[in-house]
Design a protein around this motif. Sequence first.
Motif, PDB file in Angstrom:
ATOM      1  N   GLY A 210      -0.104 -41.563  21.012  1.00  0.00           N
ATOM      2  CA  GLY A 210       1.305 -41.259  21.264  1.00  0.00           C
ATOM      3  C   GLY A 210       1.726 -41.667  22.655  1.00  0.00           C
ATOM      4  N   GLU A 211       0.865 -41.387  23.634  1.00  0.00           N
ATOM      5  CA  GLU A 211       1.173 -41.786  25.013  1.00  0.00           C
ATOM      6  C   GLU A 211       1.206 -43.299  25.151  1.00  0.00           C
ATOM      7  OE1 GLU A 211      -0.781 -37.898  27.269  1.00  0.00           O
ATOM      8  OE2 GLU A 211      -1.959 -39.733  26.969  1.00  0.00           O
ATOM      9  N   LEU A 212       0.306 -43.993  24.450  1.00  0.00           N
ATOM     10  CA  LEU A 212       0.288 -45.456  24.495  1.00  0.00           C
ATOM     11  C   LEU A 212       1.569 -46.029  23.906  1.00  0.00           C
ATOM     12  CD1 LEU A 212      -1.137 -48.138  25.036  1.00  0.00           C
ATOM     13  CD2 LEU A 212      -2.224 -47.930  22.786  1.00  0.00           C
ATOM     14  N   GLN A 213       2.020 -45.433  22.805  1.00  0.00           N
ATOM     15  CA  GLN A 213       3.255 -45.916  22.182  1.00  0.00           C
ATOM     16  C   GLN A 213       4.445 -45.752  23.131  1.00  0.00           C
ATOM     17  OE1 GLN A 213       3.123 -43.529  18.661  1.00  0.00           O
ATOM     18  NE2 GLN A 213       2.068 -45.082  17.448  1.00  0.00           N
ATOM     19  N   ARG A 214       4.529 -44.611  23.800  1.00  0.00           N
ATOM     20  CA  ARG A 214       5.632 -44.387  24.741  1.00  0.00           C
ATOM     21  C   ARG A 214       5.525 -45.340  25.937  1.00  0.00           C
ATOM     22  NH1 ARG A 214       4.494 -39.045  23.124  1.00  0.00           N
ATOM     23  NH2 ARG A 214       3.106 -38.731  24.918  1.00  0.00           N
ATOM     24  N   HIS A 215       4.284 -45.553  26.389  1.00  0.00           N
ATOM     25  CA  HIS A 215       4.058 -46.453  27.520  1.00  0.00           C
ATOM     26  C   HIS A 215       4.486 -47.875  27.170  1.00  0.00           C
ATOM     27  CE1 HIS A 215       2.113 -48.045  31.119  1.00  0.00           C
ATOM     28  NE2 HIS A 215       1.512 -48.946  30.354  1.00  0.00           N
ATOM     29  N   MET A 216       4.132 -48.322  25.975  1.00  0.00           N
ATOM     30  CA  MET A 216       4.485 -49.684  25.581  1.00  0.00           C
ATOM     31  C   MET A 216       5.993 -49.828  25.396  1.00  0.00           C
ATOM     32  SD  MET A 216       1.740 -51.210  25.824  1.00  0.00           S
ATOM     33  CE  MET A 216       2.515 -52.751  25.377  1.00  0.00           C
ATOM     34  N   HIS A 217       6.640 -48.757  24.958  1.00  0.00           N
ATOM     35  CA  HIS A 217       8.104 -48.797  24.819  1.00  0.00           C
ATOM     36  C   HIS A 217       8.759 -49.010  26.184  1.00  0.00           C
ATOM     37  CE1 HIS A 217      12.202 -47.062  24.526  1.00  0.00           C
ATOM     38  NE2 HIS A 217      12.192 -47.625  23.326  1.00  0.00           N
ATOM     39  N   ASP A 218       8.190 -48.357  27.204  1.00  0.00           N
ATOM     40  CA  ASP A 218       8.737 -48.495  28.557  1.00  0.00           C
ATOM     41  C   ASP A 218       8.422 -49.859  29.165  1.00  0.00           C
ATOM     42  OD1 ASP A 218       9.677 -45.915  28.360  1.00  0.00           O
ATOM     43  OD2 ASP A 218       7.949 -45.024  29.376  1.00  0.00           O
TER      44      ASP A 218
END
Length: 363
Positions: A210-218
């Motif tokens: 989940g954190e990776l997905q948010r990081h990649m979105h940013d």
Amino acid sequence: MSIHSQRPLVDERLQGLAQLDQRSRDIFRRLVETYLDTGEPVGSRTISRILPSSLSPASVRNVMMDLEETGLIYSPHTSAGRMPTNAGLRFFVDALLEVGSISPEERARIDAQMTGANRSRRIEEVLGEATTLLSGLSHCAGLVMAPKLNARLKHIEFVSLSPGRGLVILVAEDGTVENRAIDLPPGLPPSSLIKASNYLSARMQGKTIGELQRHMHDEIATLKTELDELTAKVVADGVATWSGNAEEDDRTLIVKGQGNLIENLTAFDDLERIRRLFDDLENKKGLIQLLGSAEIGEGVRIFIGAENKLFSMSGSSLIVAPYRNSEEKIVGALGIIGPTRMNYARIIPMVDYTARIIGRLIT
């Protein structure tokens, strides 16, 4: 330890239950406790013998008739004895049940087995061990729900399966391995898969999916700047494949000990009820939604019989408690499911304690 009901007593017939006199409460308590112990209807003569005060079977029978009118108990078939209704069991659990502490023997067994299960094992194996342990101690079926691949990530790799198809492999710090198939852009060179793997591996260390997905979105702008168009698409698709159907993909459900449910059959149970319960247990979506409700509040939650649609036909009860990670965040739930006549006073603290132990083992 806090205990939360599935719902308040809202039936109009039961509004006056809190005003039951002490004699009625004592008789009702003895009846339910005897029923939970034997699984059979309880007669007035039996209650008369076990009451601390001297009360004739006729007097007990009159009180039982009043309790039946309130909807707390009923007479099955033509039997002279009485059994608690689901509403009666709910009232007993909410108002009369005395929940003590887990026994020293059970505490020691849980401590020893769960501590051993944590050595060099993945979290799924620890949770599986906890489910089996609860099933064995309660003689019911144990179940646990956990976020899928919630551990911190360690490595990612893209592998070509065939023209246009690839595999995303995720390795977590606890040794968990997950993989998903994805579509690859036409004409993608093998070097792009290596670039995609290196790009994500450099950014995912210590993050959850989940954190990776948010990081990649940013970092979407950086993604397009540092990588060519085809490689950037592989990276985006590889991360996005873990954000599909949350109900089906983001939860792991483990159920152990279904055979115990057959052993709990009594003369007043039938195989059709157990068959329906097995069908309920196969309903992953329904169970996940039910267990997910335990994550809303604190403490142990209890679902009795038809209070939940999932078990309305099988007449079963569920005792479930949430467990937390090292950051005190609720990440899953575990519990047991069995007949409505289970030993609530013994099983409630057992489930609560096991959930707390699980929380200590999760980083």
